[in-house]
Design an enzyme around this catalytic site. Structure first.
Site, PDB file in Angstrom:
ATOM      1  N   HIS A 338       0.806  -1.228   0.000  1.00 49.43           N
ATOM      2  CA  HIS A 338       0.000   0.000   0.000  1.00 49.43           C
ATOM      3  C   HIS A 338       0.837   1.276   0.000  1.00 49.43           C
ATOM      4  O   HIS A 338       0.444   2.285   0.615  1.00 49.43           O
ATOM      5  CB  HIS A 338      -0.976  -0.015   1.190  1.00 49.43           C
ATOM      6  CG  HIS A 338      -1.705  -1.310   1.324  1.00 49.43           C
ATOM      7  ND1 HIS A 338      -1.288  -2.310   2.180  1.00 49.43           N
ATOM      8  CD2 HIS A 338      -2.776  -1.792   0.679  1.00 49.43           C
ATOM      9  CE1 HIS A 338      -2.076  -3.356   2.050  1.00 49.43           C
ATOM     10  NE2 HIS A 338      -2.997  -3.066   1.142  1.00 49.43           N
ATOM     11  N   CYS A 339       1.988   1.247  -0.669  1.00 44.67           N
ATOM     12  CA  CYS A 339       2.866   2.443  -0.782  1.00 44.67           C
ATOM     13  C   CYS A 339       3.276   2.989   0.577  1.00 44.67           C
ATOM     14  O   CYS A 339       3.596   4.184   0.691  1.00 44.67           O
ATOM     15  CB  CYS A 339       2.213   3.570  -1.584  1.00 44.67           C
ATOM     16  SG  CYS A 339       1.740   3.128  -3.236  1.00 44.67           S
ATOM     17  N   ALA A 340       3.235   2.166   1.623  1.00 43.20           N
ATOM     18  CA  ALA A 340       3.592   2.668   2.957  1.00 43.20           C
ATOM     19  C   ALA A 340       4.411   1.597   3.682  1.00 43.20           C
ATOM     20  O   ALA A 340       3.948   0.996   4.652  1.00 43.20           O
ATOM     21  CB  ALA A 340       2.341   3.041   3.735  1.00 43.20           C
TER      22      ALA A 340
END
Ligand SMILES: Cc1ncc(COP(=O)(O)O)c(C=O)c1O
Length: 382
Positions: A338-340
């Site tokens: 999730h890009c995190a």
């Protein structure tokens, strides 16, 4: 089909959004600040009205302090790269999205010092650590308002108060909370607010913005420069908002979409949206907690969460669970990191990732119940 990927982009959009886009294109999607004819003035009014609605939603001072961009990623790049200089110190949290981390990685290579305040294993911010890291040397604190991975809401107001006391500025990434939680820049001590129109604001992709004071905007070196339709004889970008941060042609269909979506959100009320999503999250949490072999990563205090749940499966690959949910049950989720990545590291789900269910105002109880049925079957056949 059941859509649980509202953290990525909302679906469906607010009633009135599709009509608003069609309407502006059919009536004349003219540019503002450039044409001296009635159609262009009408579009100017629409854009002015949209700025006012954004300012109202976020408790900003006035519509003139709203600069439109393509979305929160662009807004964060404009704010970070425009404000921070070699030797400046910036503090972030462990819940940040790559939209914050990657511009900061570029800035670090140019001599900006980046510090990270710790989050607990359930995602909550360690406020004492944040307090210790915001010093008289800190120029800016940057934080997401809520994690796009586990949904935890971070204490923006408290961090803002610390920033005020130390002379630092606070930039808040409201990607996940705009249109979902009550936000007031004044009450919450936010100096710069970055938002996207296409998530909780229920409008289309490609529109978002920044809300900040004129005084702060004057400190920002514009990332993009070009025509504004104003002060055309000047070599430099205008100093005042919104022109300072709006070089080039605006996304007028996107602004029409945002304006219609903001009407819907104003009529519905943030309190009603929050209450609805909280009820859906509770149902999902109860359903998932009744199934063994799957846990929800992050805090279990639902009052501290937006309607996002990261499902962590014991001994099962999250990508194959997400694929089965889609192929066998028509349930759309998002797996992976999730890009995190730092959020997953903190939550103990790195590098495997999790299956994220991000709910929206238009989801139903029946859809949540179907998810529980699907998960039971998937876990049973493990
Ligand atoms: C916390 C957070 N920040 C930033 C972004 C980037 O948003 P956009 O792609 O609309 O620029 C997202 C999108 O998922 C997000 O969840």
């Amino acid at each position: 089909m059941i859509y649980f990927d509202n953290g990525s982009t909302s679906h469906p959009k607010a009633p009135g959004v599709a009509d608003a886009v069609r309407d502006i294109i059919e009536r004349g999607c003219f540019n503002i600040n450039r044409g001296g004819y009635a159609g262009a003035y009408e579009v100017s009014e629409l854009v002015f009205g949209a700025r006012e609605k954004v300012a109202r939603l976020f408790g900003g001072a006035s519509g003139r302090e709203v600069a439109f961009t393509s979305g929160v990623t662009m807004s964060l790049n404009v704010a970070l790269k425009g404000l921070l200089r070699r030797g400046d110190r910036v503090v972030v949290t462990q819940m940040e999205h790559n939209a914050v981390l990657r511009p900061l990685a570029q800035l670090r290579a140019m001599g900006v010092e980046v510090e990270t305040a710790r989050c607990f294993a359930d995602g909550r911010l360690d406020l004492d650590d944040m307090d210790a890291k915001i010093t008289a040397r800190t120029r800016l604190a940057v934080m997401t308002h809520a994690s796009n991975v586990c949904g935890v809401i971070l204490p923006v107001r408290e961090v803002g108060a610390i920033c005020r006391a130390r002379g630092a500025r606070l930039l808040v990434d409201c990607a996940q909370t705009a249109g979902v939680l009550p936000i007031s820049m004044r009450r919450d001590n936010i100096d710069i607010l970055a938002f996207s129109g296409h998530k909780g604001l229920l409008a289309t992709q490609g529109i978002g913005g920044l809300v900040l004071s004129q005084e702060l905007a004057a400190e920002i070196v514009p990332l993009v420069s070009g025509g504004t339709g104003s002060y055309s004889d000047a070599a430099d970008m205008p100093t005042e908002l919104p022109d300072r941060l709006e070089a080039g042609t605006l996304n007028i269909p996107g602004i029409a979409a945002l304006s219609a979506a903001l009407d819907y959100i104003e009529e519905t009320g943030i309190a009603a949206i929050r209450a609805r999503e909280a009820a859906l999250l509770k149902r999902l949490t109860d359903g998932v907690n009744s199934i063994s072999g799957v846990r929800i990563a992050g805090t279990d205090n639902l009052a501290d969460k937006i309607a996002v749940a990261a499902l962590d499966f014991a001994g099962m690959d999250n990508a194959s669970v997400a694929a089965r949910l889609d192929e066998e049950f028509g349930i759309m989720t998002r797996c992976g990191l999730h890009c995190a990545p730092n959020a997953h590291r903190t939550l103990g789900t790195y590098p495997r990732g999790a299956v994220r269910c991000s709910l929206g105002y238009f989801n139903t109880e029946a859809e949540i119940d179907l998810l529980a049925v699907a998960l039971k079957q998937i876990v049973k056949g493990r």
